[in-house]
Scaffold this active site. Structure first.
Site, PDB file in Angstrom:
ATOM      1  CG  ASN A   5      -0.355  -0.440   2.470  1.00  0.00           C
ATOM      2  OD1 ASN A   5       0.229  -1.514   2.553  1.00  0.00           O
ATOM      3  ND2 ASN A   5      -0.456   0.390   3.500  1.00  0.00           N
ATOM      4  CB  CYS A  42       1.901  10.195  15.166  1.00  0.00           C
ATOM      5  SG  CYS A  42       2.433  11.238  16.488  1.00  0.00           S
ATOM      6  CB  THR A  85     -28.863  -8.913   7.778  1.00  0.00           C
ATOM      7  OG1 THR A  85     -29.660  -9.661   8.698  1.00  0.00           O
ATOM      8  CG2 THR A  85     -29.697  -8.524   6.572  1.00  0.00           C
TER       9      THR A  85
HETATM   10  N1  PLP Z   1      -4.802  -4.437   3.536  1.00  0.00           N
HETATM   11  C1  PLP Z   1      -4.230  -3.451   2.843  1.00  0.00           C
HETATM   12  C2  PLP Z   1      -2.996  -3.727   2.044  1.00  0.00           C
HETATM   13  C3  PLP Z   1      -4.777  -2.162   2.871  1.00  0.00           C
HETATM   14  O1  PLP Z   1      -4.191  -1.179   2.198  1.00  0.00           O
HETATM   15  C4  PLP Z   1      -5.943  -1.935   3.655  1.00  0.00           C
HETATM   16  C5  PLP Z   1      -6.545  -0.595   3.754  1.00  0.00           C
HETATM   17  O2  PLP Z   1      -5.846   0.414   3.788  1.00  0.00           O
HETATM   18  C6  PLP Z   1      -6.509  -3.014   4.343  1.00  0.00           C
HETATM   19  C7  PLP Z   1      -5.921  -4.258   4.264  1.00  0.00           C
HETATM   20  C8  PLP Z   1      -7.749  -2.853   5.182  1.00  0.00           C
HETATM   21  O3  PLP Z   1      -8.919  -2.885   4.394  1.00  0.00           O
HETATM   22  P1  PLP Z   1     -10.299  -2.323   5.003  1.00  0.00           P
HETATM   23  O4  PLP Z   1     -10.131  -0.850   5.143  1.00  0.00           O
HETATM   24  O5  PLP Z   1     -11.336  -2.684   3.971  1.00  0.00           O
HETATM   25  O6  PLP Z   1     -10.543  -3.035   6.272  1.00  0.00           O
END
Ligand code: PLP
Length: 385
Positions: free
Chosen positions: A152, A326, A238
């Site tokens: 990410n 942080c 649900t």
């Molecule tokens: N895994 C990765 C690599 C992510 O970037 C994120 C969200 O930033 C998540 C998991 C978490 O997903 P969610 O926000 O749908 O719980």
């Protein structure tokens, strides 16, 4: 003031067409898919359509391989806890040092309270996995290997096909947190060695708090959320029909436009990258430039303060993010940049720009104009703050 949103790895805007399409599921089509009457049947049909749309995006074999969840975090939790439930002889997990907290904090908990041994595999300066260390960690006690598809923060891609094959050869299950990859890259799970995949709606222009755990046909699941018979008893509660319908439509849209969007997004990202390097030739591009999400640029400026840069950007109407968090009152480089051993004077000046199909050339020109001003402003220097 122009507003430019370049934080799409954090979350994306719900596609306006998707938003209009899901509104009726709050109003006239509000039924519960478990009800037998017309309202229920309408919701049930919508649920099935969404499942098939996600199945198509993932190129999965069966629609029943798609389990709707409340997002990526729940899918990750379900995958790890379920994999540990089946074979008491296998009580080890292999993962990487650069996973999202949705994996890392669960692993820390499993180690502390469930006595599960966790192997954290390191990465090199580009964020690429140490495959030899992974090979050494695999053993007959490995219950599950969990590696992210795309990082990410840097967009670096792990070679999931190779990693999953290695896991299967060692008799272990393989899960991938593909939250950042699905909708951005073509993925094909049919005939792969991947057993479980997590994805999240809000990263691909669907609503927040909806996601999917893909579970390969024939594998059993230990539900995380027990309750009714929903999702074939694999996830009680649900179903969130409007959000699920939105995720289905987002999957369909991504399936139809992924290649075209990727080319356009990569061109914008590359233009920003070149423009920023022209402003500061010493800036470091963080991540593997050859194997990287086409929407992500992580760039580090020497002796700059990323929080100050982000504040300036925010004041100019630009949303980006930093690779810092942080921690106990001080700004520390993120665990990802630390694992990559980004030199200290750069790690504190890292910025992540993440694009979507909604960005334009004008956005890039505006960001470059503002970055030119910001980088020259002495308040952006780390030493002065
Ligand atoms: N895994 C990765 C690599 C992510 O970037 C994120 C969200 O930033 C998540 C998991 C978490 O997903 P969610 O926000 O749908 O719980």
């Amino acid at each position: 003031m122009r507003l430019v949103y370049l934080d799409n790895n954090a979350t994306t805007r719900v596609d306006p067409e998707i938003l209009s399409a899901i509104i009726p599921y709050f109003s006239e089509h509000f039924g519960n898919p478990s009800s037998l009457h017309a309202w229920g049947r309408k919701a049930k049909t919508a649920l099935r359509t969404a499942r098939q749309q996600v199945q198509k995006l993932l190129n999965a074999k069966e629609e029943q391989e798609i389990i709707f969840t409340s997002g990526g975090t729940e899918a990750n939790n379900t995958a790890l806890l379920s994999a540990l439930a089946f074979d008491p002889e296998r009580n080890e997990i292999i993962t990487s040092r650069v996973e999202h907290p949705a994996i890392l904090s669960l692993c820390a908990w499993l180690q502390k309270y469930r006595d599960i041994k966790i192997h954290y595999i390191g990465v090199d300066a580009k964020g690429c996995l140490d495959i030899e260390a992974y090979r050494r960690a695999l053993n007959p006690k490995t219950a599950l290997v969990s590696f992210m598809y795309a990082n990410n923060e840097t967009g670096t891609l792990f070679p999931i096909e190779i990693l999953s094959r290695m896991a299967h050869e060692a008799g272990s299950l393989f899960h991938s947190d593909a939250v950042q990859a699905i909708g951005k890259l073509p993925v094909s799970l049919h005939n792969s060695d991947i057993d479980m995949v997590s994805l999240s709606g809000h990263k691909l222009h669907a609503p927040k708090a909806v996601g999917v755990l893909y579970l390969r046909q024939g594998l059993k699941l230990q539900p995380l959320i027990r309750g009714g018979h929903q999702e074939r008893g694999r996830r009680g509660g649900t179903e969130n029909i409007p959000a699920i319908v939105g995720l289905g439509l987002a999957a369909e849209k991504a399936f139809n436009t992924i290649s075209k969007d990727n080319a356009a997004i990569a061109a914008l990202r590359d233009k920003l990258e070149q423009g920023l390097l022209a402003l500061d030739s010493k800036a470091l591009i963080l991540g593997d430039r050859e194997h990287r999400l086409s929407n992500t640029l992580n760039i580090a400026f020497e002796n700059k303060d990323s929080e100050a840069l982000l504040t300036f950007l925010d004041q100019s109407g630009i949303a980006a993010s930093s690779g810092s968090a942080c921690a106990s009152g001080s700004i520390e480089p993120s665990h990802v940049l630390r694992a990559m051993r980004v030199p200290y004077p750069f790690a504190h000046g890292a910025l992540r720009f993440s694009f979507s199909r909604e960005n334009s050339e004008e956005d890039v020109s505006y960001v470059l104009e503002q970055m030119n001003k910001i980088l020259k402003d002495p308040r952006s220097n780390r030493d002065i703050l």
